[in-house]
Design an enzyme around this catalytic site. Structure first.
Site, PDB file in Angstrom:
ATOM      1  N   HIS A  95      -8.778   9.395   3.773  1.00  0.00           N
ATOM      2  CA  HIS A  95      -8.542   8.532   2.975  1.00  0.00           C
ATOM      3  C   HIS A  95      -8.740   9.045   1.533  1.00  0.00           C
ATOM      4  O   HIS A  95      -9.859   9.682   1.352  1.00  0.00           O
ATOM      5  CB  HIS A  95      -9.204   7.243   3.261  1.00  0.00           C
ATOM      6  N   ARG A 137      -0.450   8.426   9.585  1.00  0.00           N
ATOM      7  CA  ARG A 137      -0.234   7.043   9.771  1.00  0.00           C
ATOM      8  C   ARG A 137       0.026   6.384   8.375  1.00  0.00           C
ATOM      9  O   ARG A 137      -0.252   6.763   7.294  1.00  0.00           O
ATOM     10  CB  ARG A 137      -1.628   6.417  10.258  1.00  0.00           C
ATOM     11  N   ARG A 141      -0.752   8.750   2.125  1.00  0.00           N
ATOM     12  CA  ARG A 141      -2.322   9.164   1.896  1.00  0.00           C
ATOM     13  C   ARG A 141      -2.580  10.473   1.880  1.00  0.00           C
ATOM     14  O   ARG A 141      -3.250  11.280   1.377  1.00  0.00           O
ATOM     15  CB  ARG A 141      -3.023   8.406   2.953  1.00  0.00           C
ATOM     16  N   GLU A 196       0.865  -1.061  -0.218  1.00  0.00           N
ATOM     17  CA  GLU A 196       0.069   0.033   0.052  1.00  0.00           C
ATOM     18  C   GLU A 196       0.828   1.298  -0.001  1.00  0.00           C
ATOM     19  O   GLU A 196       2.098   1.306   0.165  1.00  0.00           O
ATOM     20  CB  GLU A 196      -0.972  -0.122   1.076  1.00  0.00           C
ATOM     21  N   HIS A 222     -10.936   9.552   7.761  1.00  0.00           N
ATOM     22  CA  HIS A 222     -10.478   8.140   7.851  1.00  0.00           C
ATOM     23  C   HIS A 222     -10.027   7.812   9.182  1.00  0.00           C
ATOM     24  O   HIS A 222     -10.451   6.911   9.862  1.00  0.00           O
ATOM     25  CB  HIS A 222      -9.570   7.801   6.615  1.00  0.00           C
TER      26      HIS A 222
END
Length: 530
Positions: free
Chosen positions: A243, A386, A290, A116, A351
């Site tokens: 997100h 994160r 992100r 990811e 998110h």
């Protein structure tokens, strides 16, 4: 009065793994888990992508995972915490498997590893695209098999019990102690006192402070709010991750998440008319972290005036996609979208919260005998942003460490039993039932509109100052309601969202530079597009 040794607030990966560990270490300990909805309703349940952990030591190592985590967190992470979590990860993951969690494997028996945004190696273990659901299932089965664990569903925590509820006690802000919580039984509408030696807050995030979020409806910042009201330390609330790819909908509320793993497998972002754009923002393009991808999409939407961008999966292997992402594929079909014939419409959505209740490496908060774990905390792992799929790992490692420290405290048995006996009942004398719930829903919508318009992906000094003024008005209206109304979950959630919004705005105004997920255009030293 309900008496228990350990009170756990929340039934996600953090709360359940913590409770299981204590029950296994001290089989005579009474553990009570309260959750405000069904026992399986948690942010954990909706985690699609998976769990980031080093398992393939031929291709990967701890140092790479640590470096990726620090890079995503923009260096605001605590290095000792990052190292601890990542190095302890494999042992905690092994326990999760032993508790019955299934992860996808190849024909040779090795784990299938996804990748990811922000990761330099494939290290995401997963169960198709419903990893969180599978983890929640296994943990609940394990917890329900242990006789000393009791789960009370539809029990909503109103406030923590500390010295300031005990008549005649002065509140020493340096030595606050938690004695349990006041809990609303939604089935009987009665507020109970739950007295506990140790309390664990594992209430998840606060996504519904914004209009659009990937979080379930329970994510209203309850734990952060009642710890804040109890004068516990809360920090870094300015860091809220959006997100990049939630499925676009004309309806506000919880949006369906299109996992980052889809981009990890090769999906490309396009404008509504099919043009690529991520190359303008970062050389990693779709695999940037992100915060970068979300700001890029936000900028494209502001520039074009479109309501969404497209996620292009048309070039991807159809069979592999359906095998890895069966639920995403089915959701798209249900919405009339064939991802192999057309772009999936996506937008950024609130998110994950990186800030929250301050804790040490053992999950100990600033309040004695009060632990916290998971998204409601500021553990130091995530820093300003994160890294994808590090959250489930955080829940496991801190759940374990908090459990081990709680076991030590329970064995020492140095609790103030005299104060425990002085806890008063909840007093609602003279309060009235709110007969027009539209007032609560209106104020909640106003708050969400304010946060989405002024305190979202991109902020400015003017927007934040206006948000501060408007939030104050809503706070005064909610306080007036709270002071005369019989408490309901709806009113309590609104009260908590107001507290959370105050902290996000306050901490945003205190920022002097942009970091990670926090972006104030007035503080930018370079343009959004390099």
């Amino acid at each position: 009065m309900i008496e228990t040794d350990v009170l756990v607030i929340g039934s996600g990966i953090s709360g359940l793994s913590y409770a299981i560990k204590i029950a296994q270490e001290l089989p005579q300990t009474k553990i009570t888990i309260v959750t405000k909805a069904d026992e399986d309703e948690s942010n954990t349940k909706y985690a699609q992508g998976g769990l980031a952990v080093v398992t393939d030591f031929d291709q990967d190592n701890f140092e790479k995972h640590i470096a990726d985590t620090m890079r995503a967190g923009d260096g605001e992470n605590k290095m000792e915490i990052v190292e601890m979590v990542i190095r302890e990860g494999p042992a905690r993951f092994k326990e999760l498997v032993e508790w019955g969690t299934h992860f996808d494997r190849s024909q040779t028996g090795n784990y299938k590893l996804g990748r990811e945004g922000g990761h330099t190696e494939n290290r995401i273990v997963h169960h198709k695209d419903i990893t969180g659901f599978e983890i929640e299932r296994a943990l609940l089965e394990t917890a329900n098999s242990l006789p000393t664990i009791e789960i009370l569903d539809y029990h909503y925590v109103v406030d923590l019990i500390t010295q300031h509820q005990i008549s005649g006690r002065k509140l020493d802000l340096e030595h606050i102690t938690c004695y349990g919580a006041y809990v609303l039984d939604q089935k009987t509408s009665k507020i109970k006192r739950i007295r506990s030696k140790i309390t664990m807050v594992a209430t998840g995030g606060a996504g519904h402070v914004y209009k659009n979020t990937t979080n379930p409806s329970i994510a209203t910042g309850d734990g952060i709010a009642f710890v804040h009201r109890a004068r516990g330390k809360v920090s870094n609330m300015q860091y809220y991750q959006f997100h990049p790819t939630a499925l676009y909908s004309k309806h506000e509320g919880m949006l369906f998440l299109i996992s980052e793993a889809v981009r990890g497998d090769g999906a490309k972002l396009r404008t509504k008319d099919g043009k690529p754009f991520m190359h303008k923002y970062d050389p990693r393009e779709e695999l940037a972290s992100r915060d970068i991808v979300a700001r890029a999409i936000d900028n494209e939407l502001i520039t074009s005036g479109d309501s969404y961008v497209g996620l292009d999966c048309r070039h991807m292997d159809r069979q592999k996609f359906i095998e890895h992402f069966p639920n995403i594929y089915q959701k798209c079909l249900d919405e009339g979208i064939d991802p192999f014939k057309q772009l999936i419409p996506v937008v950024p959505a609130c998110h994950y919260l990186m800030g929250g209740i301050d804790i040490d490496k053992n999950g100990q908060s600033s309040i004695e005998h009060l632990f916290a774990c998971g998204e409601c905390t500021n553990s130091g792992l995530h820093g300003a942003n994160r890294l994808a799929s590090n959250s489930l790992l955080e829940g496991l490692v801190f759940g374990h460490n908090a459990a081990m420290r709680s076991v030590e405290l329970l064995k020492e048995d140095a609790f103030n039993y005299k104060d425990l006996e002085l806890i008063p009942e909840w007093n609602q004398e003279g309060m009235k039932v709110i007969d027009e719930m539209v007032i609560i829903s209106y104020l909640r919508k106003q708050l969400q509109e304010l946060m989405s318009d002024f305190v979202s992906i991109v902020r400015s000094n003017a927007r934040l100052q206006l948000a501060k003024e408007k939030q104050r008005d809503i706070y005064l209206a909610v306080t007036e309601l709270y002071n005369f109304a019989i408490l309901s979950p709806q009113l309590s959630e609104l009260r908590n969202l107001v507290n959370v919004s105050y902290l996000i705005i306050k901490h945003s105004l205190e920022m002097t530079q942009n970091k990670g997920s926090f972006y104030n255009k007035d503080l930018a030293k370079k343009p959004l597009i390099p």
